[in-house]
Motif scaffolding. Structure first.
Motif, PDB file in Angstrom:
ATOM      1  N   PHE A  83       0.824  -1.218   0.000  1.00  0.00           N
ATOM      2  CA  PHE A  83       0.000   0.000   0.000  1.00  0.00           C
ATOM      3  C   PHE A  83       0.853   1.261   0.000  1.00  0.00           C
ATOM      4  O   PHE A  83       0.531   2.234  -0.686  1.00  0.00           O
ATOM      5  N   LYS A  84       1.936   1.243   0.763  1.00  0.00           N
ATOM      6  CA  LYS A  84       2.828   2.418   0.800  1.00  0.00           C
ATOM      7  C   LYS A  84       3.438   2.643  -0.578  1.00  0.00           C
ATOM      8  O   LYS A  84       3.472   3.774  -1.080  1.00  0.00           O
ATOM      9  N   ASN A  85       3.872   1.576  -1.207  1.00  0.00           N
ATOM     10  CA  ASN A  85       4.558   1.715  -2.510  1.00  0.00           C
ATOM     11  C   ASN A  85       3.580   1.987  -3.656  1.00  0.00           C
ATOM     12  O   ASN A  85       3.965   2.626  -4.637  1.00  0.00           O
ATOM     13  N   THR A  86       2.361   1.526  -3.523  1.00  0.00           N
ATOM     14  CA  THR A  86       1.392   1.657  -4.617  1.00  0.00           C
ATOM     15  C   THR A  86       0.564   2.930  -4.513  1.00  0.00           C
ATOM     16  O   THR A  86       0.298   3.595  -5.532  1.00  0.00           O
ATOM     17  N   PHE A  87       0.128   3.289  -3.300  1.00  0.00           N
ATOM     18  CA  PHE A  87      -0.840   4.369  -3.136  1.00  0.00           C
ATOM     19  C   PHE A  87      -0.324   5.589  -2.377  1.00  0.00           C
ATOM     20  O   PHE A  87      -0.833   6.688  -2.556  1.00  0.00           O
TER      21      PHE A  87
END
Length: 352
Positions: free
Chosen positions: A343-347
């Motif tokens: 989630f951190k890397n994608t959003f």
């Protein structure tokens, strides 16, 4: 005992009122002071003892510091809701200041934060405003009209939804508002090395269940489910905890770290809390998600793709299904996978 409880409640009530008053005065003084830095005015920040809301708050403060290092963040809790506060902010607002409204389940008829959101949207009618990821669930027609008229009248309002059902509802209610879709910000902690307890011994089942109007299953039904785990360590828990309002600023990160550590000591979590689901994945613990009275959980679990999280997040249609899935997890002996920072890397890898 009742007398002692009454006396304690009065003392806590007095100290709480005094704290809110002092906080409001301190906030007014901060806003009135001149500063060379641009500011982020962050409205509806939580002062109550809900770990999910406080975890969101912690995440936003971290991300604002990362994304806007030159900005000063001024937090304006709903408990400090006063006309004087709004007016003072307007008088000191600079062109490059930013306005955000806290995330959560705030756009919901009974929520006490919603009137303050409407105040902010109306007061800053000529400034860009971003409402951070929300579950949208307006039910009464008159309130739907009140909120939709206020939101649609604003020329530069962005509403971020945290599930697809909320997005569809918002498309209907707020055709003039810029809409986006993002997962709950606490998911940005999944895969964070700061919250890993790899050497923790795991045992038993934690039932993290709510005790409010959003719960679908009664206490009796939950206790009956718990009783079926014969010979297995079980515990009931909730993410609303008893912490005095004035303690949060000093203890927030420690309390959130403690709950992740707790979740890391179990082999399985069963929860009807959305943030119970997220905390379980921060702790790399399999979770079985129960339904609640709204769409928050059934929609929220769709953010966890099977090709990334495998069987770590499972949604159950009822308590019988939850028990069957739990039995399967407990009988399956294997090394638990380490969840990635998906989630951190994608959003959440860049400013909104």
């Amino acid at each position: 005992m009742n007398l002692c409880k009454k006396i304690n409640n009065r003392i806590v009530g007095f100290l709480t009122s005094r704290y809110v008053k002092a906080k409001s005065e301190e906030l007014l003084e901060t806003i009135s002071k001149g500063t060379n830095k641009p500011r982020i005015y962050f409205f509806c920040t939580p002062m109550h003892s809900n770990l999910g809301d406080q975890a969101q708050f912690m995440c936003w403060l971290r991300l604002f510091k990362q994304w806007y290092p030159d900005y000063e963040v001024v937090c304006v809790p709903t408990r400090c809701r006063k006309f004087k506060m709004i007016r003072t902010i307007r008088e000191n607002l600079k062109d490059n200041d930013l306005i955000f409204i806290h995330s959560g389940y705030l756009i919901f008829d009974p929520h006490p934060e919603l009137p303050f959101i409407l105040d902010v949207v109306r007061a800053f009618y000529d400034k860009p405003i971003t409402i951070l990821p929300q579950t949208v669930n307006l039910m009464d027609e008159w309130y739907r009209q009140v909120v939709s008229r206020s939101f649609n009248a604003h020329p530069n309002l962005t509403l971020i939804c945290r599930d697809e059902v909320s997005l569809e509802k918002s498309k209907e209610l707020f055709p003039n508002v810029k809409l986006r879709l993002l997962p709950d910000v606490v998911t940005s902690l999944i895969g964070d090395s700061e919250f890993q307890y790899k050497d923790m011994k795991r045992d038993g089942v934690l039932l993290c269940v709510r005790n409010d109007g959003e719960k679908l299953y009664s206490d009796g039904q939950i206790n009956e489910l718990r009783s079926r785990f014969n010979g297995v360590r079980t515990e009931l828990y909730d993410t609303t905890i008893k912490v005095h309002m004035w303690e949060w600023d000093k203890k927030r990160e420690l309390l959130i770290s403690d709950v992740v550590k707790k979740f890391s000591s179990y082999r399985l979590i069963i929860t009807d809390r959305y943030h119970g689901t997220i905390f379980s994945q921060i702790a790399n613990t399999p979770v079985i998600v129960l339904n609640s009275t709204d769409h928050k959980l059934s929609s929220g679990v769709k953010w966890f793709p099977k090709d990334v999280f495998g069987r770590m997040v499972t949604y159950s249609k009822d308590l019988e299904d939850a028990y069957a899935k739990a039995t399967e997890v407990l009988h399956h002996e294997s090394v638990l996978p380490q969840n990635p920072a998906y989630f951190k890397n994608t959003f959440y890898n860049k400013p909104l």
